[in-house]
Design a protein around this motif. Structure first.
Motif, PDB file in Angstrom:
ATOM      1  N   GLY A 117     -21.472 -79.151 102.610  1.00 48.08           N
ATOM      2  CA  GLY A 117     -22.536 -80.110 102.889  1.00 48.08           C
ATOM      3  C   GLY A 117     -22.129 -81.238 103.806  1.00 48.08           C
ATOM      4  O   GLY A 117     -22.929 -82.140 104.074  1.00 48.08           O
ATOM      5  N   VAL A 118     -20.872 -81.223 104.302  1.00 45.51           N
ATOM      6  CA  VAL A 118     -20.421 -82.267 105.219  1.00 45.51           C
ATOM      7  C   VAL A 118     -21.081 -82.101 106.581  1.00 45.51           C
ATOM      8  O   VAL A 118     -21.450 -83.079 107.239  1.00 45.51           O
ATOM      9  N   LEU A 119     -21.230 -80.858 107.034  1.00 40.45           N
ATOM     10  CA  LEU A 119     -21.910 -80.542 108.282  1.00 40.45           C
ATOM     11  C   LEU A 119     -23.234 -79.865 107.985  1.00 40.45           C
ATOM     12  O   LEU A 119     -23.325 -79.037 107.068  1.00 40.45           O
ATOM     13  N   ALA A 120     -24.245 -80.201 108.766  1.00 36.14           N
ATOM     14  CA  ALA A 120     -25.505 -79.472 108.672  1.00 36.14           C
ATOM     15  C   ALA A 120     -25.309 -78.082 109.261  1.00 36.14           C
ATOM     16  O   ALA A 120     -24.474 -77.866 110.137  1.00 36.14           O
ATOM     17  N   LEU A 121     -26.067 -77.123 108.767  1.00 34.71           N
ATOM     18  CA  LEU A 121     -25.932 -75.743 109.247  1.00 34.71           C
ATOM     19  C   LEU A 121     -26.176 -75.649 110.743  1.00 34.71           C
ATOM     20  O   LEU A 121     -25.496 -74.893 111.453  1.00 34.71           O
ATOM     21  N   ARG A 122     -27.121 -76.427 111.258  1.00 34.42           N
ATOM     22  CA  ARG A 122     -27.396 -76.399 112.699  1.00 34.42           C
ATOM     23  C   ARG A 122     -26.227 -76.980 113.484  1.00 34.42           C
ATOM     24  O   ARG A 122     -25.895 -76.479 114.564  1.00 34.42           O
ATOM     25  N   GLU A 123     -25.601 -78.028 112.955  1.00 35.24           N
ATOM     26  CA  GLU A 123     -24.441 -78.602 113.633  1.00 35.24           C
ATOM     27  C   GLU A 123     -23.301 -77.595 113.682  1.00 35.24           C
ATOM     28  O   GLU A 123     -22.620 -77.444 114.705  1.00 35.24           O
ATOM     29  N   GLN A 124     -23.087 -76.878 112.577  1.00 33.95           N
ATOM     30  CA  GLN A 124     -22.032 -75.866 112.544  1.00 33.95           C
ATOM     31  C   GLN A 124     -22.327 -74.751 113.532  1.00 33.95           C
ATOM     32  O   GLN A 124     -21.420 -74.241 114.199  1.00 33.95           O
ATOM     33  N   GLN A 125     -23.595 -74.373 113.661  1.00 35.08           N
ATOM     34  CA  GLN A 125     -23.963 -73.308 114.592  1.00 35.08           C
ATOM     35  C   GLN A 125     -23.739 -73.739 116.039  1.00 35.08           C
ATOM     36  O   GLN A 125     -23.305 -72.947 116.881  1.00 35.08           O
ATOM     37  N   VAL A 126     -24.020 -75.009 116.338  1.00 32.45           N
ATOM     38  CA  VAL A 126     -23.778 -75.510 117.699  1.00 32.45           C
ATOM     39  C   VAL A 126     -22.291 -75.437 118.034  1.00 32.45           C
ATOM     40  O   VAL A 126     -21.907 -75.017 119.131  1.00 32.45           O
ATOM     41  N   ILE A 127     -21.424 -75.820 117.082  1.00 36.57           N
ATOM     42  CA  ILE A 127     -19.988 -75.748 117.323  1.00 36.57           C
ATOM     43  C   ILE A 127     -19.557 -74.306 117.552  1.00 36.57           C
ATOM     44  O   ILE A 127     -18.757 -74.007 118.448  1.00 36.57           O
TER      45      ILE A 127
END
Length: 439
Positions: free
Chosen positions: A193-203
């Motif tokens: 839950g530290v990163l949003a799923l969309r943020e992780q996908q962008v990375i």
């Protein structure tokens, strides 16, 4: 020695063993990235921990000397202090010899249990919670002990180094961080839950740029809207209305003879100011950036940066135009479903829980992501869904041809001049790749 004195010595030994256990686990678990950040912020202790991590031999030698010495002393003191009391207790039920044996075993088990919990398990779990902070607190006392025990440390370190050399093993810790390591950390952050799923996908998409070829996101040759240099204004206006884009290649004769490109903003400004839309009457023609079709998206970004352009013509090894690409195309790949939703919906349409209608030119990475497929066969031989079908069928597909792979069936729904327009994908195909009867 009285029982109180024995218990006090055991408590001191447990505390000493806990100190060495905490020192060991905190150094091993400390993250170099976090320590480097602290060191850059001016914390000298973090810099000392980093130096020890680079060559931890002396540090761990002191730890093992301390742990083994304490373990031996704890066994001697514990057995000698507790056995008489256990013996008196067991003599109430057993003979003297049996009571002595049972007392020894009880003392041994008790000491082992106490040391295991308070000198090993508890300090190590404590050290895993905040290893960097604890390592910085331990580094001072441990460096003092390294100095005090230097002769022993030197002897044992030399013996250990000799074993490493004989076995051909590396002497220093390898702290190279790969893209896979970073992706694993971001996935863990998303799960926590530290990163949003969309943020992780962008990375993840950023790292994917290095493996995706330009042809996977370009506008293909048959979809390019282009102008002839001598096209009249009426043709230019009609083409802009029918196919609105940010830039248009300008060619002479055919699309493979590109003279440059015209920016839609320049055309828009001339229309608003009442100036004619004609290349011979002041409509600016920009020099086109030409790039090969085997570049990765990372290399395309570098080309855009060097040329200060955001539009490029893509050619193959025969100097034939195969497509065009813009900076927005590359950034849409990075942002995923955060931008370009309309385009994605046109390329991949989910009909229900187990079926999708997908455009044939959809990049295969997008197809895998939509279907949640980790791997496809012969992945280095194609870049689009149409290419996948051609490789699997070993010919140009026809309407109703189908291929099954990994639990999905890919059926060609529409073909236009040998170009696959639409593919119906349904969940529930065979596990192995098996072209259908129509193939």
């Amino acid at each position: 020695m009285t029982l109180t004195q024995s218990l006090l010595i055991i408590a001191i030994l447990i505390a000493t063993s806990a100190f060495f256990s905490l020192a060991e686990i905190s150094l091993a678990a400390s993250r170099r990235l976090r320590l480097r950040q602290m060191a850059d912020e001016g914390d000298a202790r973090a810099e000392r921990v980093l130096r020890i991590q680079e060559q931890p031999g002396h540090y761990f030698t002191v730890v093992q000397i301390g742990l083994n010495a304490v373990a031996i002393l704890g066994g001697v003191v514990g057995e000698g202090s507790l056995s008489p009391y256990f013996a008196r207790l067991f003599e109430l039920w057993f003979t003297v010899e049996t009571a002595q044996t049972a007392a020894f075993l009880a003392s041994f088990v008790t000491i082992i249990a106490v040391f295991l919990v308070f000198a090993d398990l508890f300090p190590k779990r404590l050290g895993m919670n905040d290893p960097e902070r604890l390592a910085m607190r331990m580094v001072g006392p441990m460096q003092l002990l390294i100095t005090v025990l230097k002769p022993l440390v030197w002897l044992f370190t030399q013996c250990t180094d000799l074993l490493f050399k004989l076995l051909g093993m590396p002497m220093q810790r390898d702290d190279k961080i790969t893209s896979a390591d970073i992706l694993a950390m971001t996935e863990a952050g998303a799960r926590a839950g530290v990163l949003a799923l969309r943020e992780q996908q962008v990375i993840a998409n950023v790292f994917e740029l290095d493996t995706r070829l330009v042809s996977s996101v370009m506008t293909s040759r048959d979809r390019i809207a282009w102008f002839q240099k001598d096209d009249p204004e009426a043709v230019l206006r009609a083409r802009i209305v029918a196919e609105p884009f940010s830039a248009y290649p300008v060619c002479e004769g055919d699309i493979d003879h590109v003279l440059g490109y015209v920016d839609a903003k320049d055309m828009f400004q001339r229309v608003l100011s009442g100036q004619p839309l004609a290349f011979g009457q002041g409509l600016p023609l920009h020099k086109a950036l030409i790039i090969p079709d085997r570049l990765s998206l990372t290399e395309v970004l570098e080309q855009f940066q060097q040329a200060h352009e955001d539009f490029a013509i893509i050619v193959n090894e025969y100097a034939l135009v195969v497509g065009v690409i813009t900076l927005n195309d590359v950034m849409s790949t990075v942002m995923g479903d955060l931008v370009g939703v309309q385009d994605e919906e046109q390329q991949i349409v989910r009909r229900d829980e187990n079926s999708w209608l997908i455009d044939g030119v959809t990049p295969i990475q997008d197809v895998q992501r939509a279907l949640d497929i980790d791997e496809l066969p012969h992945a280095d031989e194609y870049e689009t869904l149409a290419g996948f079908l051609m490789v699997m069928l070993r010919r140009v597909p026809k309407r109703t041809d189908s291929v099954s792979w990994g639990g999905f069936t890919f059926e060609v729904m529409d073909v236009d001049s040998h170009r696959i327009d639409q593919v119906m994908v349904t969940r529930g195909g065979a596990v192995a790749a098996t072209p259908a009867a129509g193939a």
